[in-house]
Design an enzyme around this catalytic site. Structure first.
Site: not given
Length: 273
Positions: A36, A38, A99, A216
Site C-alpha cells: 500500500s 501508507s 508503520k 494511513s
C-alpha cells in the site's frame, strides 16, 4: 549407495534446510513487501525489504504463522521514536502492518491541523520539495482494486511531463525530539486524522503512524479488522525495517523474462532506514 539411503539423505537435507529457514526467519531476518501507499514517501508499493527480528526481542509473532511457542515476550526492548517497524495489527493480530513509531509508553499524542503534538509540544514540520513519482502499474492496480479515480489519490495531484504521467504530492520533513528526521506526505488540509484529541499511550503499547498521513489507517483511529490499528501492544512487534533489497513497478510479465529487469527500480535497492 542404495536408493533407500539416497532418499533418506535427501529427506534429511530437506529437514535441515527447513530448520535453517525457520530459525533464520524467526530470529534473524525476514522479507516483507509493501502492498500500500501508507508509508510514502519512504516506501512505495512494490518495495521489498528485510526486517530484523532481534532488535525488540521475540514473541509468538516473531515466528512464522505466529506459532504459539514463545510465552509473552523474551529479551524485550522498546523501539525508539522514529523507528519503522513491522507488527501484527490489532485487533485480529492476523495481518502484518508497517508503520513508524511516534509515541512510546507514557507519551501524550495529539494532532492539531495536521501537526503531531508530542507531550504538549508540536513536532517540527518543515515544507520541502514535492514528491514527484511516476505513475506505476502497481499504483494503477491498487487504485482499481480500491475503486478510486486516480492512481495519484485525487486527479489534481496527477501531472504530465514529457508525455508521462506523474504524481506530485506536498511533502514535509518532521523531526522528533530524539533528532530522528524523516519525510511525510500531507495532501489534505482537513484530513480525517489531522485533528485528534490527546491520548496517553499506556504501558506496553506504542502509537504508530504512516508517513503518508492521509492514506494511513493507524493509531489515530480505533482498531478495526483490515483497517486502523489503535494503540499497538509491544508484544505484537515482528521486527525493525533494515534495508530495501528490491523494488518493482508492477509491470513485469512472468512469461516475458526481460520485463523482470525493466520493471525493477534499481535505484531503490540498498536504501536503509
Amino acid at each position: 549407495m542404495s536408493e533407500k539411503s539416497e532418499t533418506r539423505e535427501f529427506i534429511t537435507f530437506l529437514l535441515k534446510l527447513g530448520l535453517f529457514v525457520f530459525v533464520l526467519r524467526s530470529f534473524i531476518v525476514a522479507p516483507f513487501n509493501i502492498p500500500s501507499e501508507s508509508m510514502q514517501p519512504r516506501l512505495l508499493i512494490g518495495d521489498y525489504l528485510l526486517v530484523g527480528k532481534w532488535p525488540y526481542g521475540y514473541s509468538r509473532y516473531s515466528l512464522p504463522f505466529s506459532v504459539p511457542l514463545i510465552p509473552g515476550r523474551i529479551m524485550p526492548s522498546t523501539p525508539e521514536r522514529g523507528d519503522v517497524v513491522v507488527f501484527k495489527a490489532p485487533p485480529s493480530q492476523n495481518l502484518d502492518y508497517i508503520k513508524r513509531v511516534i509515541g512510546l509508553p507514557g507519551d501524550v499524542i495529539a494532532m492539531q491541523n495536521g501537526q503531531v503534538i508530542l507531550n504538549g509540544k508540536p513536532v517540527p514540520k518543515q515544507r520541502v520539495a514535492d514528491l514527484v513519482i511516476p505513475v506505476s502499474q502497481n499504483m494503477i492496480d491498487a487504485t482499481n482494486a480500491e475503486g478510486g479515480l486516480s492512481p495519484c489519490y485525487r486527479p489534481e495531484f496527477e501531472i504530465t511531463k514529457d508525455g508521462e504521467r506523474y504524481c506530485a504530492y506536498p511533502r514535509f520533513r518532521e523531526t522528533l525530539p530524539n533528532g530522528k528526521s524523516y519525510e511525510v506526505l500531507d495532501v489534505d488540509s482537513d484530513g480525517a486524522g489531522d485533528n485528534r484529541a490527546p491520548i496517553t499511550v499506556p504501558e506496553g503499547h506504542l502509537f504508530m503512524m504512516g508517513d503518508n498521513r492521509d492514506r494511513s489507517a493507524d493509531s489515530r483511529f480505533p482498531a478495526s479488522d483490515g483497517g486502523a490499528i489503535g494503540l499497538v501492544p509491544e508484544e505484537n512487534l515482528v521486527g525493525r525495517a533494515l534495508i530495501s533489497v528490491f523494488s518493482t513497478d508492477g509491470s513485469a510479465n512472468w512469461f516475458l523474462p526481460w520485463t523482470w529487469v525493466t520493471a525493477a527500480r534499481f535505484d531503490r535497492i540498498g536504501q536503509g532506514f
